[in-house]
Scaffold this motif. Structure first.
Motif, PDB file in Angstrom:
ATOM      1  N   LEU A 120      13.886   1.201  10.080  1.00 12.91           N
ATOM      2  CA  LEU A 120      12.801   2.133   9.752  1.00 12.91           C
ATOM      3  C   LEU A 120      11.483   1.743  10.433  1.00 12.91           C
ATOM      4  N   TRP A 121      11.313   0.458  10.738  1.00 20.72           N
ATOM      5  CA  TRP A 121      10.031   0.007  11.296  1.00 20.72           C
ATOM      6  C   TRP A 121       9.620   0.852  12.503  1.00 20.72           C
ATOM      7  N   ALA A 122      10.587   1.092  13.371  1.00 20.96           N
ATOM      8  CA  ALA A 122      10.286   1.729  14.652  1.00 20.96           C
ATOM      9  C   ALA A 122       9.760   3.152  14.505  1.00 20.96           C
ATOM     10  N   HIS A 123      10.037   3.792  13.355  1.00 21.13           N
ATOM     11  CA  HIS A 123       9.537   5.155  13.149  1.00 21.13           C
ATOM     12  C   HIS A 123       8.016   5.218  13.110  1.00 21.13           C
ATOM     13  N   TYR A 124       7.380   4.070  12.841  1.00 22.26           N
ATOM     14  CA  TYR A 124       5.927   4.066  12.621  1.00 22.26           C
ATOM     15  C   TYR A 124       5.140   3.466  13.782  1.00 22.26           C
ATOM     16  N   TYR A 125       5.838   2.955  14.806  1.00 21.19           N
ATOM     17  CA  TYR A 125       5.133   2.293  15.905  1.00 21.19           C
ATOM     18  C   TYR A 125       4.155   3.227  16.616  1.00 21.19           C
ATOM     19  N   LYS A 126       4.565   4.497  16.728  1.00 25.07           N
ATOM     20  CA  LYS A 126       3.755   5.434  17.496  1.00 25.07           C
ATOM     21  C   LYS A 126       2.385   5.682  16.862  1.00 25.07           C
ATOM     22  N   GLU A 127       2.346   5.699  15.531  1.00 26.53           N
ATOM     23  CA  GLU A 127       1.110   6.051  14.826  1.00 26.53           C
ATOM     24  C   GLU A 127       0.223   4.847  14.540  1.00 26.53           C
ATOM     25  N   THR A 128       0.735   3.631  14.819  1.00 28.48           N
ATOM     26  CA  THR A 128       0.017   2.466  14.317  1.00 28.48           C
ATOM     27  C   THR A 128      -1.051   1.958  15.284  1.00 28.48           C
ATOM     28  N   HIS A 129      -2.148   1.488  14.702  1.00 29.20           N
ATOM     29  CA  HIS A 129      -3.232   0.909  15.508  1.00 29.20           C
ATOM     30  C   HIS A 129      -3.143  -0.607  15.581  1.00 29.20           C
ATOM     31  N   GLY A 130      -2.423  -1.185  14.636  1.00 26.19           N
ATOM     32  CA  GLY A 130      -2.292  -2.638  14.604  1.00 26.19           C
ATOM     33  C   GLY A 130      -1.060  -3.019  13.808  1.00 26.19           C
ATOM     34  N   ILE A 131      -0.541  -4.216  14.084  1.00 24.70           N
ATOM     35  CA  ILE A 131       0.669  -4.684  13.403  1.00 24.70           C
ATOM     36  C   ILE A 131       0.377  -6.022  12.732  1.00 24.70           C
ATOM     37  N   ILE A 132       0.827  -6.160  11.491  1.00 30.70           N
ATOM     38  CA  ILE A 132       0.850  -7.463  10.825  1.00 30.70           C
ATOM     39  C   ILE A 132       2.306  -7.895  10.744  1.00 30.70           C
ATOM     40  N   PHE A 133       2.609  -9.036  11.359  1.00 35.65           N
ATOM     41  CA  PHE A 133       3.981  -9.558  11.375  1.00 35.65           C
ATOM     42  C   PHE A 133       3.991 -10.835  10.543  1.00 35.65           C
ATOM     43  N   VAL A 134       4.709 -10.778   9.422  1.00 31.68           N
ATOM     44  CA  VAL A 134       4.685 -11.910   8.484  1.00 31.68           C
ATOM     45  C   VAL A 134       5.924 -12.782   8.671  1.00 31.68           C
ATOM     46  N   ILE A 135       5.688 -14.082   8.732  1.00 29.58           N
ATOM     47  CA  ILE A 135       6.757 -15.072   8.907  1.00 29.58           C
ATOM     48  C   ILE A 135       6.755 -15.976   7.684  1.00 29.58           C
ATOM     49  N   ASP A 136       7.934 -16.233   7.136  1.00 31.94           N
ATOM     50  CA  ASP A 136       8.073 -17.287   6.120  1.00 31.94           C
ATOM     51  C   ASP A 136       8.188 -18.604   6.874  1.00 31.94           C
ATOM     52  N   SER A 137       7.111 -19.368   6.868  1.00 29.61           N
ATOM     53  CA  SER A 137       7.071 -20.579   7.707  1.00 29.61           C
ATOM     54  C   SER A 137       7.957 -21.698   7.164  1.00 29.61           C
ATOM     55  N   ALA A 138       8.520 -21.480   5.973  1.00 29.44           N
ATOM     56  CA  ALA A 138       9.431 -22.480   5.408  1.00 29.44           C
ATOM     57  C   ALA A 138      10.896 -22.088   5.620  1.00 29.44           C
ATOM     58  N   ASP A 139      11.118 -20.898   6.154  1.00 33.39           N
ATOM     59  CA  ASP A 139      12.489 -20.402   6.341  1.00 33.39           C
ATOM     60  C   ASP A 139      12.942 -20.690   7.765  1.00 33.39           C
ATOM     61  N   LYS A 140      13.240 -21.985   8.009  1.00 36.32           N
ATOM     62  CA  LYS A 140      13.583 -22.395   9.379  1.00 36.32           C
ATOM     63  C   LYS A 140      14.888 -21.764   9.835  1.00 36.32           C
ATOM     64  N   ILE A 141      15.798 -21.587   8.873  1.00 37.86           N
ATOM     65  CA  ILE A 141      17.123 -21.065   9.229  1.00 37.86           C
ATOM     66  C   ILE A 141      17.011 -19.671   9.846  1.00 37.86           C
ATOM     67  N   ARG A 142      16.044 -18.892   9.365  1.00 34.70           N
ATOM     68  CA  ARG A 142      15.963 -17.508   9.856  1.00 34.70           C
ATOM     69  C   ARG A 142      14.840 -17.293  10.868  1.00 34.70           C
ATOM     70  N   MET A 143      14.265 -18.379  11.361  1.00 33.20           N
ATOM     71  CA  MET A 143      13.163 -18.224  12.320  1.00 33.20           C
ATOM     72  C   MET A 143      13.625 -17.467  13.578  1.00 33.20           C
ATOM     73  N   LEU A 144      14.872 -17.726  13.985  1.00 34.76           N
ATOM     74  CA  LEU A 144      15.364 -17.038  15.184  1.00 34.76           C
ATOM     75  C   LEU A 144      15.723 -15.578  14.899  1.00 34.76           C
ATOM     76  N   VAL A 145      16.036 -15.279  13.643  1.00 34.04           N
ATOM     77  CA  VAL A 145      16.228 -13.873  13.267  1.00 34.04           C
ATOM     78  C   VAL A 145      14.881 -13.151  13.358  1.00 34.04           C
ATOM     79  N   ALA A 146      13.838 -13.820  12.890  1.00 32.25           N
ATOM     80  CA  ALA A 146      12.491 -13.239  12.993  1.00 32.25           C
ATOM     81  C   ALA A 146      12.121 -13.022  14.459  1.00 32.25           C
ATOM     82  N   LYS A 147      12.447 -14.011  15.294  1.00 32.58           N
ATOM     83  CA  LYS A 147      12.148 -13.873  16.732  1.00 32.58           C
ATOM     84  C   LYS A 147      12.887 -12.685  17.332  1.00 32.58           C
ATOM     85  N   ASP A 148      14.143 -12.521  16.932  1.00 35.40           N
ATOM     86  CA  ASP A 148      14.936 -11.406  17.445  1.00 35.40           C
ATOM     87  C   ASP A 148      14.317 -10.065  17.035  1.00 35.40           C
ATOM     88  N   GLU A 149      13.850  -9.966  15.796  1.00 32.95           N
ATOM     89  CA  GLU A 149      13.202  -8.725  15.342  1.00 32.95           C
ATOM     90  C   GLU A 149      11.896  -8.486  16.091  1.00 32.95           C
TER      91      GLU A 149
END
Ligand code: GTP
Ligand code: MG
Length: 171
Positions: free
Chosen positions: A68-97
């Protein structure tokens, strides 16, 4: 008095990273944090800073909703991308997204500032903002203005620095 400028902001990141908690804190800095539940789909929130009226779309980070994220890219002026800095296991999943987001034509088409929160800095095993930015490969991100702030959404620590940077970018 002049009407404040309005900005549409999209808040994304993996599930459980703290997006809703961050938005709640930005909306009501003095309120004690209520229990949050995982977001279903998305929520739209509004808050006002000294310079801007922010309309934030708080997306769900669960895998089944991430498309669903991509539906809103066109209208957005800025993006906040939140990372759980303690979730090392999924850091590469976050990078992929993040890589998918950056590869989207509607994101590529304009100069959208991206604010990263390395959230949950209070947790003992959390990575620093610099470590998070290294894993996400932000040094290679030259096409967009970006900033990363370590944050604790429970107390609000670190949130204002990021929002101030974003406001400056949107002026
Ligand atoms: P989805 O809506 O499922 O995508 O998750 P979300 O990114 O909105 O996360 P949410 O705000 O629901 O927070 C998830 C959990 O992390 C909650 O239990 C929060 O209380 C907790 N949390 C959020 N920010 C912090 C933080 O900075 N430190 C700590 N220790 N916990 C946090
Ligand atoms: Mg949420």
């Amino acid at each position: 008095k002049a009407k404040k400028k309005e900005a549409n902001i999209l808040c994304v990141g993996l599930d459980n990273s703290g997006k809703t908690t961050i938005i709640n804190k930005l909306k009501a800095p003095d309120a004690t944090q209520q229990d949050v539940v995982p977001t279903v789909g998305f929520n739209v929130e509004k808050f006002v800073t000294s310079s801007l009226v922010f309309t934030v779309i708080d997306m769900s980070g669960q895998g089944r909703y991430r498309n669903l994220w991509a539906h809103y890219y066109k209208e957005t002026h800025g993006i906040i991308f939140v990372i759980d800095s303690a979730d090392k296991i999924r850091m590469l999943v976050a990078k992929d997204e993040l890589d998918q987001l950056l590869d989207n034509q509607n994101v590529k088409a304009k100069r959208i500032p991206i604010l990263f929160y390395a959230n949950k800095m209070d947790l003992r095993d959390s990575l620093s903002a610099v470590q998070c930015s290294q894993i996400l490969g932000l040094d290679n991100l030259k096409e967009k203005p970006w900033n990363i702030s370590a944050s604790n959404a429970m107390t609000g620590e670190g949130l204002n620095e990021g929002i101030q940077w974003l406001s400056d970018q949107l002026q």
